[in-house]
Design a protein around this motif. Structure first.
Motif, mmCIF file in Angstrom:
data_model
loop_
_atom_site.group_PDB
_atom_site.id
_atom_site.type_symbol
_atom_site.label_atom_id
_atom_site.label_comp_id
_atom_site.label_asym_id
_atom_site.label_seq_id
_atom_site.Cartn_x
_atom_site.Cartn_y
_atom_site.Cartn_z
ATOM 1 N N TRP A 87 -19.315 -5.687 38.171
ATOM 2 C CA TRP A 87 -19.146 -5.191 36.810
ATOM 3 C C TRP A 87 -18.210 -3.993 36.770
ATOM 4 N N GLU A 88 -18.328 -3.105 37.721
ATOM 5 C CA GLU A 88 -17.451 -1.940 37.741
ATOM 6 C C GLU A 88 -16.005 -2.346 38.014
ATOM 7 N N ALA A 89 -15.815 -3.389 38.835
ATOM 8 C CA ALA A 89 -14.465 -3.896 39.073
ATOM 9 C C ALA A 89 -13.891 -4.476 37.782
ATOM 10 N N PHE A 90 -14.716 -5.196 37.038
ATOM 11 C CA PHE A 90 -14.278 -5.768 35.760
ATOM 12 C C PHE A 90 -13.977 -4.655 34.756
ATOM 13 N N ARG A 91 -14.819 -3.671 34.714
ATOM 14 C CA ARG A 91 -14.614 -2.547 33.798
ATOM 15 C C ARG A 91 -13.310 -1.822 34.127
ATOM 16 N N ALA A 92 -13.036 -1.610 35.408
ATOM 17 C CA ALA A 92 -11.791 -0.955 35.814
ATOM 18 C C ALA A 92 -10.584 -1.812 35.442
ATOM 19 N N PHE A 93 -10.716 -3.116 35.588
ATOM 20 C CA PHE A 93 -9.644 -4.039 35.211
ATOM 21 C C PHE A 93 -9.342 -3.943 33.723
ATOM 22 N N MET A 94 -10.369 -3.991 32.897
ATOM 23 C CA MET A 94 -10.172 -3.939 31.451
ATOM 24 C C MET A 94 -9.591 -2.591 31.031
ATOM 25 N N ARG A 95 -10.060 -1.521 31.641
ATOM 26 C CA ARG A 95 -9.510 -0.198 31.336
ATOM 27 C C ARG A 95 -8.035 -0.132 31.757
ATOM 28 N N GLY A 96 -7.709 -0.735 32.887
ATOM 29 C CA GLY A 96 -6.327 -0.740 33.340
ATOM 30 C C GLY A 96 -5.418 -1.488 32.380
ATOM 31 N N VAL A 97 -5.894 -2.617 31.855
ATOM 32 C CA VAL A 97 -5.108 -3.406 30.902
ATOM 33 C C VAL A 97 -4.884 -2.612 29.622
ATOM 34 N N VAL A 98 -5.948 -1.983 29.124
ATOM 35 C CA VAL A 98 -5.830 -1.192 27.897
ATOM 36 C C VAL A 98 -4.889 -0.010 28.107
ATOM 37 N N SER A 99 -4.996 0.670 29.224
ATOM 38 C CA SER A 99 -4.150 1.830 29.490
ATOM 39 C C SER A 99 -2.685 1.436 29.676
ATOM 40 N N ALA A 100 -2.431 0.305 30.326
ATOM 41 C CA ALA A 100 -1.060 -0.169 30.517
ATOM 42 C C ALA A 100 -0.469 -0.697 29.222
ATOM 43 N N ASP A 101 -1.323 -1.039 28.275
ATOM 44 C CA ASP A 101 -0.921 -1.517 26.949
ATOM 45 C C ASP A 101 -0.105 -2.803 27.018
ATOM 46 N N THR A 102 -0.373 -3.636 28.005
ATOM 47 C CA THR A 102 0.318 -4.924 28.059
ATOM 48 C C THR A 102 -0.025 -5.835 26.878
ATOM 49 N N PRO A 103 -1.233 -5.739 26.290
ATOM 50 C CA PRO A 103 -1.513 -6.606 25.137
ATOM 51 C C PRO A 103 -0.593 -6.352 23.948
ATOM 52 N N SER A 104 -0.159 -5.111 23.754
ATOM 53 C CA SER A 104 0.747 -4.815 22.638
ATOM 54 C C SER A 104 2.054 -5.580 22.784
ATOM 55 N N ILE A 105 2.519 -5.724 24.032
ATOM 56 C CA ILE A 105 3.751 -6.470 24.283
ATOM 57 C C ILE A 105 3.566 -7.924 23.865
ATOM 58 N N THR A 106 2.411 -8.489 24.226
ATOM 59 C CA THR A 106 2.132 -9.879 23.859
ATOM 60 C C THR A 106 2.078 -10.047 22.349
ATOM 61 N N VAL A 107 1.308 -9.191 21.689
ATOM 62 C CA VAL A 107 1.110 -9.316 20.243
ATOM 63 C C VAL A 107 2.430 -9.175 19.488
ATOM 64 N N LYS A 108 3.242 -8.229 19.884
ATOM 65 C CA LYS A 108 4.461 -7.927 19.136
ATOM 66 C C LYS A 108 5.648 -8.807 19.507
ATOM 67 N N LEU A 109 5.739 -9.221 20.768
ATOM 68 C CA LEU A 109 6.972 -9.848 21.226
ATOM 69 C C LEU A 109 6.853 -11.326 21.574
ATOM 70 N N ALA A 110 5.638 -11.858 21.625
ATOM 71 C CA ALA A 110 5.487 -13.295 21.881
ATOM 72 C C ALA A 110 6.216 -14.077 20.795
ATOM 73 N N GLY A 111 7.030 -15.041 21.224
ATOM 74 C CA GLY A 111 7.747 -15.876 20.271
ATOM 75 C C GLY A 111 9.076 -15.323 19.818
ATOM 76 N N THR A 112 9.482 -14.156 20.340
ATOM 77 C CA THR A 112 10.752 -13.566 19.921
ATOM 78 C C THR A 112 11.876 -13.853 20.902
ATOM 79 N N PHE A 113 11.581 -14.543 22.004
ATOM 80 C CA PHE A 113 12.595 -14.858 23.000
ATOM 81 C C PHE A 113 12.166 -16.127 23.730
ATOM 82 N N THR A 114 13.083 -16.679 24.507
ATOM 83 C CA THR A 114 12.779 -17.875 25.280
ATOM 84 C C THR A 114 12.374 -17.483 26.699
ATOM 85 N N PRO A 115 11.108 -17.722 27.071
ATOM 86 C CA PRO A 115 10.685 -17.390 28.436
ATOM 87 C C PRO A 115 11.404 -18.259 29.467
#
Length: 214
Positions: A87-115
């Motif tokens: 659980w602590e490993a999962f919690r650290a993972f989720m905190r790392g994702v939130v801190s890196a803010d990678t979800p904002s990139i997905t939400v804002k930029l998905a569909g704006t370019f050709t992968p």
């Protein structure tokens, strides 16, 4: 053996690239329609220096998303390989994702370019790691059984929508919200979840460029 330091010109190019990518994330997350010149201005580099590295806005956005995916993959792999408390490993993972803010990139930029094909392959690899992590957490009895991969993505993307006050205050509030979500994700859960988790097809459809017609 230590790595040789970069020469003056290469070191400057590396510094410029870092500044450009940091500025690009700030600019395009705030406004995906912003011109590439705004990135150069925010980074404090000449537009010609930016174009030498990224010939088009799409090239820059693609690099930004590719780096975000690489960072996310690194975080989920660390959680999967962690031999400590699951659980602590999962919690650290989720905190790392939130801190890196990678979800904002997905939400804002998905569909704006050709992968690229490489990006699709990296996405498939990250998805496999996600699923392996979920299995590990379920087997350990710490993640409620109904939770799927798409649920975790929606949680982090919802948290990414929080934007109040300064950057530090926003980060603080996002991590606070994450703790509330984590309580809901932890087994056994207070009540069954309604509906079903978003499918792989639903999540992946967002990456199809919006100007591509069926």
């Amino acid at each position: 053996m230590t790595d040789k330091p970069l020469s003056g010109r290469k070191a400057q190019a590396a510094r410029n690239d870092k500044l450009i990518l940091e500025a690009a994330q700030e600019v395009f997350v705030a406004d995906p329609e912003a011109p590439i010149a705004e990135v150069a201005k925010r980074a404090g580099v000449g537009i010609s220096a930016l174009y030498r590295r990224y010939p088009s806005k799409e090239d820059l956005v693609r690099k930004l998303c590719s780096d975000g995916l690489a960072r996310y993959t690194e975080l989920v792999r660390e959680a999967l390989e962690d031999e400590g408390d699951p659980w602590e490993a999962f919690r650290a993972f989720m905190r790392g994702v939130v801190s890196a803010d990678t979800p904002s990139i997905t939400v804002k930029l998905a569909g704006t370019f050709t992968p690229t094909p490489d990006m699709f392959e990296a996405g498939v690899a990250a998805d496999a790691l996600n699923r392996a992590l979920i299995v590990k957490l379920r087997d350990a009895g710490v993640l409620r059984e109904e939770v799927e991969n798409g649920d975790l993505a929606l949680v982090t993307e919802s948290i990414a929508s929080i934007n109040l006050g300064s950057g530090e205050r926003t980060r603080e509030l996002r991590l606070r919200a994450l703790e509330l979500y984590l309580e809901a994700l932890r087994a056994p859960g207070a009540a069954p979840l309604p509906g079903t988790a978003p499918s792989e097809e639903e999540m992946g459809a967002r990456w199809v460029p919006k100007n591509v017609k069926e």
